[in-house]
Design a protein around this motif. Structure first.
Motif, PDB file in Angstrom:
ATOM      1  N   HIS A  28       0.844  -1.238  -0.092  1.00 40.89           N
ATOM      2  CA  HIS A  28      -0.086   0.174  -0.053  1.00 40.89           C
ATOM      3  C   HIS A  28       0.754   1.207  -0.016  1.00 40.89           C
ATOM      4  O   HIS A  28       1.737   1.321   0.991  1.00 40.89           O
ATOM      5  CB  HIS A  28      -0.816  -0.063   1.325  1.00 40.89           C
ATOM      6  CG  HIS A  28      -1.785  -1.109   1.331  1.00 40.89           C
ATOM      7  ND1 HIS A  28      -2.984  -0.926   1.356  1.00 40.89           N
ATOM      8  CD2 HIS A  28      -1.658  -2.317   1.508  1.00 40.89           C
ATOM      9  CE1 HIS A  28      -3.625  -2.045   1.456  1.00 40.89           C
ATOM     10  NE2 HIS A  28      -2.768  -2.965   1.398  1.00 40.89           N
ATOM     11  N   SER A  41       0.954   5.484  -0.150  1.00 41.60           N
ATOM     12  CA  SER A  41      -0.169   6.639   0.082  1.00 41.60           C
ATOM     13  C   SER A  41       0.491   7.425  -1.083  1.00 41.60           C
ATOM     14  O   SER A  41       1.820   7.492  -1.614  1.00 41.60           O
ATOM     15  CB  SER A  41       0.105   7.117   1.340  1.00 41.60           C
ATOM     16  OG  SER A  41       1.146   7.898   1.458  1.00 41.60           O
ATOM     17  N   GLU A  74      -5.472   8.589  -3.996  1.00 35.12           N
ATOM     18  CA  GLU A  74      -4.866   8.840  -2.757  1.00 35.12           C
ATOM     19  C   GLU A  74      -3.860   7.742  -2.400  1.00 35.12           C
ATOM     20  O   GLU A  74      -2.817   7.901  -1.334  1.00 35.12           O
ATOM     21  CB  GLU A  74      -5.783   9.184  -1.630  1.00 35.12           C
ATOM     22  CG  GLU A  74      -6.544  10.697  -1.808  1.00 35.12           C
ATOM     23  CD  GLU A  74      -5.824  11.753  -1.907  1.00 35.12           C
ATOM     24  OE1 GLU A  74      -4.797  11.700  -1.239  1.00 35.12           O
ATOM     25  OE2 GLU A  74      -6.040  12.531  -2.726  1.00 35.12           O
ATOM     26  N   GLN A  75      -4.178   6.574  -2.882  1.00 34.25           N
ATOM     27  CA  GLN A  75      -3.374   5.243  -2.293  1.00 34.25           C
ATOM     28  C   GLN A  75      -3.502   4.268  -3.434  1.00 34.25           C
ATOM     29  O   GLN A  75      -4.344   4.202  -4.344  1.00 34.25           O
ATOM     30  CB  GLN A  75      -4.143   4.805  -0.999  1.00 34.25           C
ATOM     31  CG  GLN A  75      -3.243   3.512  -0.667  1.00 34.25           C
ATOM     32  CD  GLN A  75      -3.818   2.736   0.300  1.00 34.25           C
ATOM     33  OE1 GLN A  75      -4.812   2.009   0.358  1.00 34.25           O
ATOM     34  NE2 GLN A  75      -3.470   3.035   1.762  1.00 34.25           N
TER      35      GLN A  75
END
Length: 148
Positions: free
Chosen positions: A95, A97, A143-144
């Motif tokens: 993940h 960001s 955003e991610q």
């Protein structure tokens, strides 16, 4: 009908780019190889090449089909290039960001010759991929990014 939790699935290939959101499927016939062929002369990536790449990729992203996507902020991919980028810049995280990506991108720009010397000539497209991801985050409000 747009769902508030619309996740963008994307794949950025050498020959085509594809984006899926809800029931919309967008496939662009010109992939990263096309961008490279227009920008990277003699296999050299320098600041000027990056600037040209950003401009060229912005044109693609701002094109009609992509501009209309209503993204919730999350994008997912299973592209091998994203895994490579994560290993190079983000400690192999799954993940990433927008803030982390921006820090990694700035590091890449500051140490451009170091990073480009780490890649084989046939792997330089990974940096085009990086520029594309960064511009996607800016222009498509991602955003991610999650790596599947």
């Amino acid at each position: 009908m747009n769902h508030p939790d619309s996740v963008l699935k994307f794949s950025l290939g050498l020959n085509d780019l594809s984006f899926d959101l809800d029931n919309q499927h967008i496939r662009l016939e010109q992939g990263l190889g096309f961008v490279d062929s227009k920008i990277i002369g003699h296999g050299v990536i320098d600041e000027l090449a990056i600037e040209k790449m950003i401009y060229f990729i912005e044109e693609i992203i701002e094109s009609k089909p992509l501009r209309n996507l209503n993204i919730s902020g999350v994008a997912v991919t299973s592209d091998a290039a994203m895994t490579q980028l994560s290993e190079l810049f983000f400690n192999a995280k799954k993940h990433i960001s927008r803030t982390e990506l921006e820090h990694g991108f700035n590091d890449f720009i500051e140490r451009l010759s170091y990073y480009t010397s780490q890649a084989a000539p046939d792997q330089l497209y990974i940096f085009t991929y990086f520029v594309f991801i960064r511009e996607m985050m800016h222009h498509l409000r991602v955003e991610q990014i999650q790596i599947l």
